[in-house]
Design a protein around this motif. Structure first.
Motif, PDB file in Angstrom:
ATOM      1  N   ASP A 108      43.045  81.579  29.198  1.00 28.60           N
ATOM      2  CA  ASP A 108      43.800  81.668  30.030  1.00 28.60           C
ATOM      3  C   ASP A 108      43.600  81.170  31.796  1.00 28.60           C
ATOM      4  OD1 ASP A 108      40.926  82.140  30.435  1.00 28.60           O
ATOM      5  OD2 ASP A 108      40.058  84.028  30.322  1.00 28.60           O
ATOM      6  N   LYS A 348      33.847  83.508  27.461  1.00 30.69           N
ATOM      7  CA  LYS A 348      34.545  84.290  26.438  1.00 30.69           C
ATOM      8  C   LYS A 348      34.538  85.621  27.284  1.00 30.69           C
ATOM      9  CE  LYS A 348      31.174  82.372  23.963  1.00 30.69           C
ATOM     10  NZ  LYS A 348      30.060  81.951  23.561  1.00 30.69           N
ATOM     11  N   ALA A 349      35.012  86.704  26.244  1.00 32.48           N
ATOM     12  CA  ALA A 349      34.725  88.074  26.521  1.00 32.48           C
ATOM     13  C   ALA A 349      33.084  88.558  26.794  1.00 32.48           C
ATOM     14  CB  ALA A 349      35.373  88.982  25.665  1.00 32.48           C
ATOM     15  N   SER A 351      31.689  91.861  27.196  1.00 33.08           N
ATOM     16  CA  SER A 351      31.080  92.373  28.044  1.00 33.08           C
ATOM     17  C   SER A 351      29.429  93.508  27.454  1.00 33.08           C
ATOM     18  CB  SER A 351      32.107  94.099  27.362  1.00 33.08           C
ATOM     19  OG  SER A 351      31.867  93.755  26.130  1.00 33.08           O
ATOM     20  N   ASP A 361      34.511  93.329  30.864  1.00 34.52           N
ATOM     21  CA  ASP A 361      33.793  92.423  30.215  1.00 34.52           C
ATOM     22  C   ASP A 361      33.849  91.376  31.864  1.00 34.52           C
ATOM     23  OD1 ASP A 361      34.489  89.727  29.691  1.00 34.52           O
ATOM     24  OD2 ASP A 361      36.704  90.693  28.582  1.00 34.52           O
ATOM     25  N   TYR A 364      35.497  87.959  31.985  1.00 36.97           N
ATOM     26  CA  TYR A 364      36.875  88.159  32.280  1.00 36.97           C
ATOM     27  C   TYR A 364      36.605  88.475  33.814  1.00 36.97           C
ATOM     28  CZ  TYR A 364      41.399  89.408  32.688  1.00 36.97           C
ATOM     29  OH  TYR A 364      42.862  90.218  33.393  1.00 36.97           O
ATOM     30  N   TYR A 365      35.929  89.134  34.733  1.00 32.46           N
ATOM     31  CA  TYR A 365      35.987  89.636  36.130  1.00 32.46           C
ATOM     32  C   TYR A 365      35.636  88.044  36.654  1.00 32.46           C
ATOM     33  CZ  TYR A 365      34.787  91.151  39.929  1.00 32.46           C
ATOM     34  OH  TYR A 365      34.160  90.858  42.014  1.00 32.46           O
ATOM     35  N   ARG A 367      36.097  84.794  35.587  1.00 34.97           N
ATOM     36  CA  ARG A 367      37.887  83.869  35.516  1.00 34.97           C
ATOM     37  C   ARG A 367      38.573  84.286  36.418  1.00 34.97           C
ATOM     38  NH1 ARG A 367      35.671  84.653  30.025  1.00 34.97           N
ATOM     39  NH2 ARG A 367      37.771  85.584  29.426  1.00 34.97           N
ATOM     40  N   LYS A 368      38.671  85.710  36.647  1.00 36.51           N
ATOM     41  CA  LYS A 368      40.166  86.163  36.680  1.00 36.51           C
ATOM     42  C   LYS A 368      39.663  85.532  38.413  1.00 36.51           C
ATOM     43  CE  LYS A 368      43.504  86.341  33.365  1.00 36.51           C
ATOM     44  NZ  LYS A 368      44.177  85.827  33.531  1.00 36.51           N
TER      45      LYS A 368
END
Length: 635
Positions: A108, A348-349, A351, A361, A364-365, A367-368
């Motif tokens: 991503d 990775k994921a 959560s 997650d 994800y937080y 990375r984004k």
């Protein structure tokens, strides 16, 4: 000759129409061409495999993955001992995302940024030339050659900026664990085109608290890694175990040195180095990357990423942060992220942390919202806003926080004493006069397992290794060789932000010994939305100290028998809230097996070589009134 002639005819037919190819063929011929060429014309990326020459003539295998139509793109590089080919495995879909599913990739982040991905085998591993050295030291007293990871990175970047016309000439390095280590080494005398570095869970100081030792206790679970990683260039020799339960394997093997020798590890240079340097001598001190970078100074914007439940490298990222933050010039380029992850969990994921729910997650937080803007600012567009200097996740409340800096290391200021109390209690008040010593017998013949048996070692199928730090501690609470101290049920939240500092006063009938101290969040008996977590004992910070190093890591000395001694050492960073209805627990024990090798509890010069008859039971007596943990209490 006939076979080659037939193959030439077959290859020539590739330009013929399908009707011609479908014509009957008589005679026996091989199905496989001498060289099969993949038709990648429909792929959405271009892959180039090159051998990049280093200054000493050695060539390093490098894979360059370029999005089709890319121009003026930043390059994101990872240098790895874990096979560049595996990290960029060819897939049947022809899609760039699917080709970046291997270890240490974040499709991503790479795709969102439109980056050119560069993957390189470090010298001596997989397809690269040269000889491999575990954590090859920087040029100097431990490395008399002209090359190290820093020079190899410099030479690679120099080649890339002149040979990848689709790029904008800006390079970032990124990686987890060993790849995080190479991302740190790139910062020593960095190439001018190196614009950003992201060392995640990096190996920094293998003796103080990363892969090989923690405060002098050897991580016996790492023997299979050394065996496979250092045995052959392509990890073709695999560790073998004659017992299913790793507990039995290492117990029967007596010492870590004897177990290694039984597997032929004396052939491996790094194993011999381990045996020769059990103390924190110049061999370890000279290659500690936090010390090297503090002397070098940080000239490249760098984001250190730390996992609060890192089962492998829980020491290095924060040691590097504190070493660099002391210099205003270096701190100007310094960023830090701390998350609720295991080793590499941020890519990775994420959560959950084992069975512990995080409610979002968190990978994800990160990375984004943190990593992508940071990379974009330095590799694409400097107008992209930068994240905060420190971004950290607080478990318990499960919230993200930002701040300008971490609190001082190891409770240097602003901490309160969490005292051991009478009757195995724990609290912030001074213990009363009725606080008698707590005794237990530590028997090396029956060491405390670090996870429930049977223990499947790191890398074995079914191993709980990735999340062992989040393992329920009830499996050892009832043992008579574990001292447990527990607070009353909390009526108010208790938040700890920082590194707890252990002050343990204890005596032993032996002349050496280990001390493991664990800070634990005890859940209520019933948890409404997660019944299986009722009574769970969640370890939020824990570590070990080998008693012989209580007065100095470079100067081992015997422990005087039956004489109280102070064992003072920091626990790993915590950022956690103990919620109302929970309790705070501290456990003390003298083994954590086979995560760490057993201490014979009889002083010997080198525990790696300890004979079987030196392993003897000892009675440990904890001075309750003289023991506490300084905790970074947030009021």
């Amino acid at each position: 000759m006939k076979i080659r002639a037939i193959l030439k005819i077959l290859l020539a037919t590739q330009t013929l129409p399908l009707t011609a190819l479908a014509a009957p063929i008589t005679g026996l011929f091989p199905d496989m061409p001498e060289t099969f060429k993949v038709d990648s014309s429909s792929f959405n990326y271009v892959r180039r495999d090159v051998m990049i020459p280093m200054r000493d003539g050695v060539k390093l295998h490098t894979i360059i993955i370029i999005p089709k139509g890319a121009h003026d793109a930043g390059m994101l590089m990872t240098r790895t001992p874990y096979s560049a080919d595996k990290m960029a495995a060819r897939t049947s879909s022809g899609d760039e995302a699917s080709s970046l599913q291997g270890y240490d990739n974040m499709p991503d982040v790479i795709l969102d940024g439109g980056y050119i991905r560069v993957l390189q085998d470090v010298r001596g591993k997989y397809e690269s030339e040269g000889r491999y050295v575990m954590n090859r030291p920087m040029r100097g007293p431990l490395n008399a050659t002209s090359v190290d990871h820093s020079t190899d990175t410099w030479d690679t970047i120099e080649w890339l900026i002149h040979n990848v016309p689709e790029s904008n000439g800006k390079v970032g390095v990124i990686g987890v664990s060993y790849d995080g280590y190479t991302a740190l080494t790139a910062l020593v005398h960095p190439h001018p085109a190196l614009k950003v570095s992201v060392p995640m869970n990096p190996m920094v100081d293998g003796w103080m608290g990363d892969d090989w030792f923690h405060n002098g206790a050897f991580r016996e679970e790492m023997l299979p890694y050394v065996y496979e990683q250092d045995g052959t260039p392509k990890n073709t020799v695999k560790w073998w175990a004659s017992q299913y339960d790793g507990y039995d394997l290492y117990l029967n093997g007596v010492s870590a040195g004897a177990v290694g020798k039984s597997r032929g590890m004396e052939q491996i240079g790094f194993f011999r180095a381990l045996l020769a340097h059990p103390a924190y001598d110049s061999f370890w001190q000279a290659q500690a990357m936090d010390k090297i970078l503090a002397s070098e100074g940080l000239k490249v914007p760098t984001m250190l990423v730390h996992s609060l439940w890192d089962q492998e490298d829980i020491y290095g990222a924060l040691a590097t942060y504190y070493a660099l933050h002391r210099s205003p010039a270096s701190s100007a380029n310094l960023y830090l992220v701390m998350g609720p992850w295991n080793h590499g969990g941020e890519i990775k994921a994420a959560s959950t942390l084992g069975p512990v729910a995080l409610r979002s997650d968190t990978g994800y937080y990160f990375r984004k919202n943190v990593l992508e803007p940071f990379l974009a600012h330095y590799l694409k567009d400097a107008t992209t806003p930068l994240p905060a200097r420190v971004t950290r996740f607080r478990t318990g409340d499960n919230v993200w926080e930002t701040t300008d800096a971490l609190p001082p290391a190891a409770c240097a200021s602003g901490c309160e004493a969490l005292h051991f109390q009478a009757n195995h209690g724990l609290g912030f008040s001074t213990p009363g006069s009725d606080a008698s010593p707590v005794n237990y017998v530590a028997d090396p013949a029956h060491p405390v397992p670090y996870i429930p048996r049977p223990i499947r070692p790191k890398g074995m199928e079914g191993s709980p290794w990735p999340y062992w730090l989040a393992t329920d501690q009830r499996n050892v609470t009832a043992r008579t060789d574990v001292a447990t101290f527990t607070s009353p049920v909390l009526t108010q939240p208790v938040t700890l932000r920082g590194e707890p500092l252990v002050h343990l006063t204890a005596s032993t009938t032996g002349t050496d010994g280990d001390f493991v101290v664990k800070l634990i969040d005890v859940y209520p008996d019933e948890v409404a939305d997660q019944r299986e977590m009722g009574g769970y004992q969640f370890m939020v910070s824990a570590d070990i100290l080998r008693g012989r190093y209580r007065n100095g890591f470079d100067k081992p000395e015997a422990v005087p028998a039956n004489t109280p001694q102070l064992y003072k050492f920091p626990l790993p960073m915590t950022n956690h809230t103990f919620l109302p209805g929970h309790r705070i627990m501290v456990q003390v024990q003298s083994s954590w097996f086979p995560l760490y090798d057993r201490n014979p509890q009889t002083y010997v010069d080198n525990i790696f070589l300890a004979p079987a008859d030196s392993y003897k039971p000892a009675t440990v007596s904890i001075d309750v009134k003289g023991s506490w943990i300084e905790v970074p209490l947030q009021k």
